[in-house]
Design a protein around this motif. Sequence first.
Motif, PDB file in Angstrom:
ATOM      1  N   GLY A 259      21.495  -4.307  83.748  1.00  0.00           N
ATOM      2  CA  GLY A 259      19.778  -4.329  83.672  1.00  0.00           C
ATOM      3  C   GLY A 259      18.478  -5.290  83.379  1.00  0.00           C
ATOM      4  O   GLY A 259      18.019  -5.556  83.934  1.00  0.00           O
ATOM      5  N   SER A 260      19.406  -5.620  82.610  1.00  0.00           N
ATOM      6  CA  SER A 260      18.298  -6.390  81.394  1.00  0.00           C
ATOM      7  C   SER A 260      18.449  -8.118  82.422  1.00  0.00           C
ATOM      8  O   SER A 260      17.401  -8.787  82.222  1.00  0.00           O
ATOM      9  CB  SER A 260      19.315  -7.281  80.090  1.00  0.00           C
ATOM     10  OG  SER A 260      20.938  -7.181  80.162  1.00  0.00           O
ATOM     11  N   TRP A 261      19.047  -8.714  82.697  1.00  0.00           N
ATOM     12  CA  TRP A 261      19.376  -9.356  84.110  1.00  0.00           C
ATOM     13  C   TRP A 261      18.486  -9.722  84.760  1.00  0.00           C
ATOM     14  O   TRP A 261      17.364 -10.363  85.487  1.00  0.00           O
ATOM     15  CB  TRP A 261      20.871  -9.865  84.806  1.00  0.00           C
ATOM     16  CG  TRP A 261      20.913 -10.871  85.439  1.00  0.00           C
ATOM     17  CD1 TRP A 261      21.027 -12.478  85.040  1.00  0.00           C
ATOM     18  CD2 TRP A 261      20.282 -11.415  86.880  1.00  0.00           C
ATOM     19  NE1 TRP A 261      21.015 -13.285  86.048  1.00  0.00           N
ATOM     20  CE2 TRP A 261      20.071 -12.796  87.020  1.00  0.00           C
ATOM     21  CE3 TRP A 261      19.683 -10.433  87.943  1.00  0.00           C
ATOM     22  CZ2 TRP A 261      19.894 -13.043  88.455  1.00  0.00           C
ATOM     23  CZ3 TRP A 261      19.369 -10.509  88.757  1.00  0.00           C
ATOM     24  CH2 TRP A 261      19.550 -12.178  89.147  1.00  0.00           C
ATOM     25  N   ARG A 262      18.527  -7.978  85.410  1.00  0.00           N
ATOM     26  CA  ARG A 262      17.097  -7.995  86.938  1.00  0.00           C
ATOM     27  C   ARG A 262      16.072  -7.430  86.025  1.00  0.00           C
ATOM     28  O   ARG A 262      14.758  -8.463  86.287  1.00  0.00           O
ATOM     29  CB  ARG A 262      17.623  -6.505  86.977  1.00  0.00           C
ATOM     30  CG  ARG A 262      19.019  -6.606  88.451  1.00  0.00           C
ATOM     31  CD  ARG A 262      18.889  -5.482  89.048  1.00  0.00           C
ATOM     32  NE  ARG A 262      19.433  -4.869  88.564  1.00  0.00           N
ATOM     33  CZ  ARG A 262      20.639  -3.889  87.963  1.00  0.00           C
ATOM     34  NH1 ARG A 262      21.738  -4.837  87.874  1.00  0.00           N
ATOM     35  NH2 ARG A 262      20.808  -3.024  87.402  1.00  0.00           N
ATOM     36  N   SER A 263      15.451  -7.429  84.643  1.00  0.00           N
ATOM     37  CA  SER A 263      14.785  -6.919  83.727  1.00  0.00           C
ATOM     38  C   SER A 263      14.402  -8.659  83.653  1.00  0.00           C
ATOM     39  O   SER A 263      12.894  -9.082  83.672  1.00  0.00           O
ATOM     40  CB  SER A 263      14.768  -6.504  82.543  1.00  0.00           C
ATOM     41  OG  SER A 263      14.773  -5.325  83.296  1.00  0.00           O
ATOM     42  N   ALA A 264      14.361  -9.434  83.302  1.00  0.00           N
ATOM     43  CA  ALA A 264      14.434 -10.812  83.064  1.00  0.00           C
ATOM     44  C   ALA A 264      14.136 -11.763  83.542  1.00  0.00           C
ATOM     45  O   ALA A 264      13.431 -12.661  84.229  1.00  0.00           O
ATOM     46  CB  ALA A 264      15.982 -11.862  82.149  1.00  0.00           C
ATOM     47  N   ASN A 265      14.974 -11.621  85.387  1.00  0.00           N
ATOM     48  CA  ASN A 265      14.179 -11.931  86.681  1.00  0.00           C
ATOM     49  C   ASN A 265      12.966 -11.509  87.031  1.00  0.00           C
ATOM     50  O   ASN A 265      11.984 -12.358  87.742  1.00  0.00           O
ATOM     51  CB  ASN A 265      15.560 -11.914  87.659  1.00  0.00           C
ATOM     52  CG  ASN A 265      15.108 -12.690  89.114  1.00  0.00           C
ATOM     53  OD1 ASN A 265      15.407 -13.869  88.826  1.00  0.00           O
ATOM     54  ND2 ASN A 265      15.155 -11.555  89.870  1.00  0.00           N
ATOM     55  N   THR A 266      12.733 -10.175  87.210  1.00  0.00           N
ATOM     56  CA  THR A 266      11.112  -9.901  87.733  1.00  0.00           C
ATOM     57  C   THR A 266      10.204 -10.414  86.333  1.00  0.00           C
ATOM     58  O   THR A 266       9.256 -10.910  87.152  1.00  0.00           O
ATOM     59  CB  THR A 266      11.665  -8.766  86.880  1.00  0.00           C
ATOM     60  OG1 THR A 266      12.789  -7.997  87.968  1.00  0.00           O
ATOM     61  CG2 THR A 266      10.086  -7.750  87.132  1.00  0.00           C
ATOM     62  N   ALA A 267      10.834 -10.647  84.843  1.00  0.00           N
ATOM     63  CA  ALA A 267       9.156 -10.905  84.678  1.00  0.00           C
ATOM     64  C   ALA A 267       8.927 -12.446  84.578  1.00  0.00           C
ATOM     65  O   ALA A 267       7.956 -12.823  84.574  1.00  0.00           O
ATOM     66  CB  ALA A 267       9.953 -11.026  82.441  1.00  0.00           C
ATOM     67  N   ARG A 268      10.567 -13.275  85.269  1.00  0.00           N
ATOM     68  CA  ARG A 268       9.713 -14.227  85.490  1.00  0.00           C
ATOM     69  C   ARG A 268       9.737 -14.714  86.878  1.00  0.00           C
ATOM     70  O   ARG A 268       8.882 -15.744  87.202  1.00  0.00           O
ATOM     71  CB  ARG A 268      11.425 -15.537  85.585  1.00  0.00           C
ATOM     72  CG  ARG A 268      11.560 -15.557  84.182  1.00  0.00           C
ATOM     73  CD  ARG A 268      13.191 -16.330  83.579  1.00  0.00           C
ATOM     74  NE  ARG A 268      13.673 -16.825  82.436  1.00  0.00           N
ATOM     75  CZ  ARG A 268      13.056 -17.517  81.911  1.00  0.00           C
ATOM     76  NH1 ARG A 268      11.779 -18.739  81.993  1.00  0.00           N
ATOM     77  NH2 ARG A 268      13.220 -17.912  79.920  1.00  0.00           N
TER      78      ARG A 268
ATOM     79  N   TYR B 191      25.226 -12.918  85.333  1.00  0.00           N
ATOM     80  CA  TYR B 191      25.244 -11.372  84.983  1.00  0.00           C
ATOM     81  C   TYR B 191      24.232 -10.075  85.547  1.00  0.00           C
ATOM     82  O   TYR B 191      23.686  -9.828  85.182  1.00  0.00           O
ATOM     83  CB  TYR B 191      24.815 -12.180  84.231  1.00  0.00           C
ATOM     84  CG  TYR B 191      25.358 -13.122  82.878  1.00  0.00           C
ATOM     85  CD1 TYR B 191      26.327 -11.796  82.449  1.00  0.00           C
ATOM     86  CD2 TYR B 191      25.362 -14.350  82.556  1.00  0.00           C
ATOM     87  CE1 TYR B 191      27.295 -12.864  81.255  1.00  0.00           C
ATOM     88  CE2 TYR B 191      25.767 -14.908  81.758  1.00  0.00           C
ATOM     89  CZ  TYR B 191      26.589 -14.221  81.014  1.00  0.00           C
ATOM     90  OH  TYR B 191      27.539 -15.007  80.049  1.00  0.00           O
ATOM     91  N   SER B 192      23.581 -10.284  87.090  1.00  0.00           N
ATOM     92  CA  SER B 192      23.555 -10.055  88.339  1.00  0.00           C
ATOM     93  C   SER B 192      23.712  -8.699  88.227  1.00  0.00           C
ATOM     94  O   SER B 192      22.605  -7.648  88.333  1.00  0.00           O
ATOM     95  CB  SER B 192      23.367 -10.177  88.840  1.00  0.00           C
ATOM     96  OG  SER B 192      24.557 -10.715  89.634  1.00  0.00           O
ATOM     97  N   SER B 193      24.718  -8.224  87.538  1.00  0.00           N
ATOM     98  CA  SER B 193      24.973  -6.729  87.498  1.00  0.00           C
ATOM     99  C   SER B 193      24.700  -6.087  85.718  1.00  0.00           C
ATOM    100  O   SER B 193      24.815  -4.750  86.801  1.00  0.00           O
ATOM    101  CB  SER B 193      26.461  -6.145  87.881  1.00  0.00           C
ATOM    102  OG  SER B 193      26.814  -7.360  86.176  1.00  0.00           O
TER     103      SER B 193
END
Length: 143
Positions: free
Chosen positions: A124-133, A120-122
């Motif tokens: 934006g919500s995946w990237r935001s979740a990754n940054t949050a973690r 799901y890395s494409s």
Amino acid sequence: MLERRGSYAFDYDLHGGSAPVRMQWLFHGRSELPVAVQVWELPPGGTEGMHAHAREDRPLEELYVIMDGTARMHLDGASHDLAAGDALLAPVGSEHDLANTGTGPLRVLVVWGEPGTADYSSFGSWRSANTARNPAVGTPAAR
């Protein structure tokens, strides 16, 4: 498609729990997602029953999200008190049991299925979740 709360609900005995669980399997037979999405309602004092989904049997992972009420989840010997909004993951092979610790019904969203991967890395919500973690990943110096 729309399913209203309680539509197609049924009582089901889970894993030797103390009382039948009122269950609604959302979009049963209609969704093509590779998981089951269910809403469970346990009465006060009700339990799911201690169990595990072994790797050698049919390996299943379960995600529990408390919607209403309070619960205690036993997971591999640890005890976790949960309230509305809390979530717990029961990985494949883990011993677990859910119990309603409140005075009213416990409503839980349960998503379960065989483990696998998806990219799901494409999104934006995946990237935001990754940054949050992983906050350091989202900083300009870390890129």
